[in-house]
Write a protein that holds these residues in place. Structure first.
Motif, PDB file in Angstrom:
ATOM      1  N   MET A  14       0.403  -1.305   0.055  1.00  0.00           N
ATOM      2  CA  MET A  14       0.059   0.310  -0.130  1.00  0.00           C
ATOM      3  C   MET A  14       0.448   1.388   0.090  1.00  0.00           C
ATOM      4  SD  MET A  14      -3.054   1.154  -0.403  1.00  0.00           S
ATOM      5  CE  MET A  14      -4.031  -0.221   0.518  1.00  0.00           C
ATOM      6  N   LEU A  15       1.453   1.075   0.820  1.00  0.00           N
ATOM      7  CA  LEU A  15       2.263   2.196   0.570  1.00  0.00           C
ATOM      8  C   LEU A  15       3.635   2.493  -0.090  1.00  0.00           C
ATOM      9  CD1 LEU A  15       5.133   2.328   4.568  1.00  0.00           C
ATOM     10  CD2 LEU A  15       2.735   3.687   3.433  1.00  0.00           C
ATOM     11  N   ALA A  16       4.164   1.193  -0.836  1.00  0.00           N
ATOM     12  CA  ALA A  16       4.660   1.305  -2.077  1.00  0.00           C
ATOM     13  C   ALA A  16       3.225   1.847  -3.934  1.00  0.00           C
ATOM     14  CB  ALA A  16       4.763   0.179  -2.843  1.00  0.00           C
ATOM     15  N   LEU A  17       2.014   1.380  -3.222  1.00  0.00           N
ATOM     16  CA  LEU A  17       0.978   2.241  -4.135  1.00  0.00           C
ATOM     17  C   LEU A  17       1.381   3.765  -4.439  1.00  0.00           C
ATOM     18  CD1 LEU A  17      -0.668   1.354  -6.932  1.00  0.00           C
ATOM     19  CD2 LEU A  17      -2.618   1.135  -4.696  1.00  0.00           C
ATOM     20  N   CYS A  18       1.134   3.711  -2.933  1.00  0.00           N
ATOM     21  CA  CYS A  18       1.245   5.638  -3.161  1.00  0.00           C
ATOM     22  C   CYS A  18       1.915   6.601  -3.761  1.00  0.00           C
ATOM     23  CB  CYS A  18       1.102   5.538  -1.188  1.00  0.00           C
ATOM     24  SG  CYS A  18      -0.820   5.827  -0.724  1.00  0.00           S
ATOM     25  N   ALA A  19       3.374   6.027  -2.972  1.00  0.00           N
ATOM     26  CA  ALA A  19       4.593   6.411  -3.071  1.00  0.00           C
ATOM     27  C   ALA A  19       4.176   6.185  -5.442  1.00  0.00           C
ATOM     28  CB  ALA A  19       5.439   5.624  -3.250  1.00  0.00           C
ATOM     29  N   ILE A  21       1.719   7.125  -6.896  1.00  0.00           N
ATOM     30  CA  ILE A  21       1.071   7.662  -7.001  1.00  0.00           C
ATOM     31  C   ILE A  21       0.788   9.019  -7.125  1.00  0.00           C
ATOM     32  CG2 ILE A  21      -1.578   8.237  -6.657  1.00  0.00           C
ATOM     33  CD1 ILE A  21      -2.667   5.129  -5.329  1.00  0.00           C
ATOM     34  N   ILE A  22       1.864   9.209  -5.994  1.00  0.00           N
ATOM     35  CA  ILE A  22       2.975  10.697  -5.580  1.00  0.00           C
ATOM     36  C   ILE A  22       3.393  10.625  -7.017  1.00  0.00           C
ATOM     37  CG2 ILE A  22       4.176  11.872  -4.684  1.00  0.00           C
ATOM     38  CD1 ILE A  22       2.485  10.315  -2.019  1.00  0.00           C
ATOM     39  N   VAL A  23       4.500   9.752  -7.039  1.00  0.00           N
ATOM     40  CA  VAL A  23       5.070  10.139  -8.444  1.00  0.00           C
ATOM     41  C   VAL A  23       4.680   9.839  -9.914  1.00  0.00           C
ATOM     42  CG1 VAL A  23       7.593   9.347  -9.961  1.00  0.00           C
ATOM     43  CG2 VAL A  23       7.151   8.826  -7.181  1.00  0.00           C
ATOM     44  N   VAL A  24       3.835   9.631  -9.930  1.00  0.00           N
ATOM     45  CA  VAL A  24       2.527   9.888 -11.239  1.00  0.00           C
ATOM     46  C   VAL A  24       2.173  11.468 -11.409  1.00  0.00           C
ATOM     47  CG1 VAL A  24       0.849   8.855 -12.247  1.00  0.00           C
ATOM     48  CG2 VAL A  24       2.227   7.429 -11.646  1.00  0.00           C
ATOM     49  N   LEU A  42      -4.346  13.679  -5.260  1.00  0.00           N
ATOM     50  CA  LEU A  42      -5.520  13.548  -4.493  1.00  0.00           C
ATOM     51  C   LEU A  42      -5.909  11.210  -3.499  1.00  0.00           C
ATOM     52  CD1 LEU A  42      -8.085  15.633  -4.626  1.00  0.00           C
ATOM     53  CD2 LEU A  42      -6.319  15.529  -2.649  1.00  0.00           C
ATOM     54  N   TRP A  43      -5.711  10.895  -4.733  1.00  0.00           N
ATOM     55  CA  TRP A  43      -5.954   8.974  -4.220  1.00  0.00           C
ATOM     56  C   TRP A  43      -5.053   8.471  -3.383  1.00  0.00           C
ATOM     57  CZ3 TRP A  43      -5.927   6.663  -9.963  1.00  0.00           C
ATOM     58  CH2 TRP A  43      -6.805   6.894 -11.317  1.00  0.00           C
ATOM     59  N   ALA A  44      -3.762   9.130  -3.099  1.00  0.00           N
ATOM     60  CA  ALA A  44      -2.580   8.312  -2.419  1.00  0.00           C
ATOM     61  C   ALA A  44      -3.500   8.653  -0.866  1.00  0.00           C
ATOM     62  CB  ALA A  44      -1.699   8.749  -3.083  1.00  0.00           C
ATOM     63  N   PRO A  45      -3.244   9.942  -0.490  1.00  0.00           N
ATOM     64  CA  PRO A  45      -3.838  10.328   0.334  1.00  0.00           C
ATOM     65  C   PRO A  45      -5.481   9.388   1.208  1.00  0.00           C
ATOM     66  CG  PRO A  45      -4.044  12.218  -0.086  1.00  0.00           C
ATOM     67  CD  PRO A  45      -3.636  11.378  -0.635  1.00  0.00           C
ATOM     68  N   THR A  46      -6.301   9.279  -0.057  1.00  0.00           N
ATOM     69  CA  THR A  46      -7.144   8.773   0.402  1.00  0.00           C
ATOM     70  C   THR A  46      -7.282   6.961   0.621  1.00  0.00           C
ATOM     71  OG1 THR A  46      -8.979   9.850  -1.096  1.00  0.00           O
ATOM     72  CG2 THR A  46      -9.796   7.831  -0.918  1.00  0.00           C
ATOM     73  N   LEU A  48      -4.384   5.661   1.604  1.00  0.00           N
ATOM     74  CA  LEU A  48      -3.704   5.628   3.206  1.00  0.00           C
ATOM     75  C   LEU A  48      -4.998   5.022   4.055  1.00  0.00           C
ATOM     76  CD1 LEU A  48      -0.023   7.840   2.697  1.00  0.00           C
ATOM     77  CD2 LEU A  48      -0.967   4.902   3.254  1.00  0.00           C
ATOM     78  N   LEU A  49      -6.430   6.044   4.196  1.00  0.00           N
ATOM     79  CA  LEU A  49      -7.647   6.786   4.993  1.00  0.00           C
ATOM     80  C   LEU A  49      -7.656   5.586   4.767  1.00  0.00           C
ATOM     81  CD1 LEU A  49      -8.187  10.795   4.471  1.00  0.00           C
ATOM     82  CD2 LEU A  49      -7.086   8.828   6.440  1.00  0.00           C
ATOM     83  N   VAL A  50      -8.839   5.090   3.646  1.00  0.00           N
ATOM     84  CA  VAL A  50      -8.843   3.573   4.234  1.00  0.00           C
ATOM     85  C   VAL A  50      -8.019   1.970   4.611  1.00  0.00           C
ATOM     86  CG1 VAL A  50      -9.435   1.783   2.526  1.00  0.00           C
ATOM     87  CG2 VAL A  50     -10.594   3.699   2.014  1.00  0.00           C
ATOM     88  N   ALA A  51      -7.175   2.322   4.665  1.00  0.00           N
ATOM     89  CA  ALA A  51      -5.038   1.552   5.396  1.00  0.00           C
ATOM     90  C   ALA A  51      -6.224   1.195   6.603  1.00  0.00           C
ATOM     91  CB  ALA A  51      -4.253   1.497   4.170  1.00  0.00           C
ATOM     92  N   ILE A  52      -5.917   3.012   7.007  1.00  0.00           N
ATOM     93  CA  ILE A  52      -5.830   2.809   8.504  1.00  0.00           C
ATOM     94  C   ILE A  52      -7.492   2.261   8.962  1.00  0.00           C
ATOM     95  CG2 ILE A  52      -6.050   4.508  10.383  1.00  0.00           C
ATOM     96  CD1 ILE A  52      -3.848   6.344   8.607  1.00  0.00           C
ATOM     97  N   PHE A  53      -8.950   2.470   8.579  1.00  0.00           N
ATOM     98  CA  PHE A  53      -9.613   2.794   8.800  1.00  0.00           C
ATOM     99  C   PHE A  53      -9.684   1.033   8.631  1.00  0.00           C
ATOM    100  CE2 PHE A  53     -14.330   1.063   7.229  1.00  0.00           C
ATOM    101  CZ  PHE A  53     -14.967   1.673   9.003  1.00  0.00           C
ATOM    102  N   ILE A  54      -9.201  -0.048   7.474  1.00  0.00           N
ATOM    103  CA  ILE A  54      -9.730  -1.469   7.888  1.00  0.00           C
ATOM    104  C   ILE A  54      -8.871  -2.081   9.299  1.00  0.00           C
ATOM    105  CG2 ILE A  54      -8.671  -3.392   6.250  1.00  0.00           C
ATOM    106  CD1 ILE A  54      -9.155  -2.001   3.667  1.00  0.00           C
ATOM    107  N   LYS A  55      -7.468  -1.222   9.346  1.00  0.00           N
ATOM    108  CA  LYS A  55      -6.444  -1.799  10.726  1.00  0.00           C
ATOM    109  C   LYS A  55      -7.196  -1.407  11.665  1.00  0.00           C
ATOM    110  CE  LYS A  55      -2.196  -1.524  11.097  1.00  0.00           C
ATOM    111  NZ  LYS A  55      -0.574  -1.923  11.397  1.00  0.00           N
ATOM    112  N   GLN A  56      -8.407  -0.702  11.475  1.00  0.00           N
ATOM    113  CA  GLN A  56      -8.898  -0.461  12.768  1.00  0.00           C
ATOM    114  C   GLN A  56      -9.545  -1.334  13.110  1.00  0.00           C
ATOM    115  OE1 GLN A  56     -10.130   4.190  13.627  1.00  0.00           O
ATOM    116  NE2 GLN A  56      -8.047   4.545  14.057  1.00  0.00           N
TER     117      GLN A  56
END
Length: 61
Positions: A14-19, A21-24, A42-46, A48-56
């Motif tokens: 997930m972190l690699a995908l967000c990185a 997305i930011i580069v693109v 704006l996809w990257a923070p979204t 990350l928030l979904v990943a945090i929600f699922i982890k909680q």
């Protein structure tokens, strides 16, 4: 490799995908496509928030 084991494979991906997305988004912004780049950026923070929600949810069970 120890970092990935400690973090977890799904979180590392997930972190690699967000990185990626930011580069693109940065590339698109610098090449002149400002509005689509902001939208894609704006996809990257979204994600990350979904990943945090699922982890909680997973930790509550």
């Amino acid at each position: 490799m120890n970092f990935i084991k400690k973090l977890g494979l799904s979180n590392a991906l997930m972190l690699a995908l967000c990185a990626l997305i930011i580069v693109v988004a940065e590339y698109m912004f610098l090449s002149g496509d400002e509005i689509p780049a902001i939208f894609i950026g704006l996809w990257a923070p979204t994600l990350l928030l979904v990943a945090i929600f699922i982890k909680q949810i997973k930790n509550e069970r």
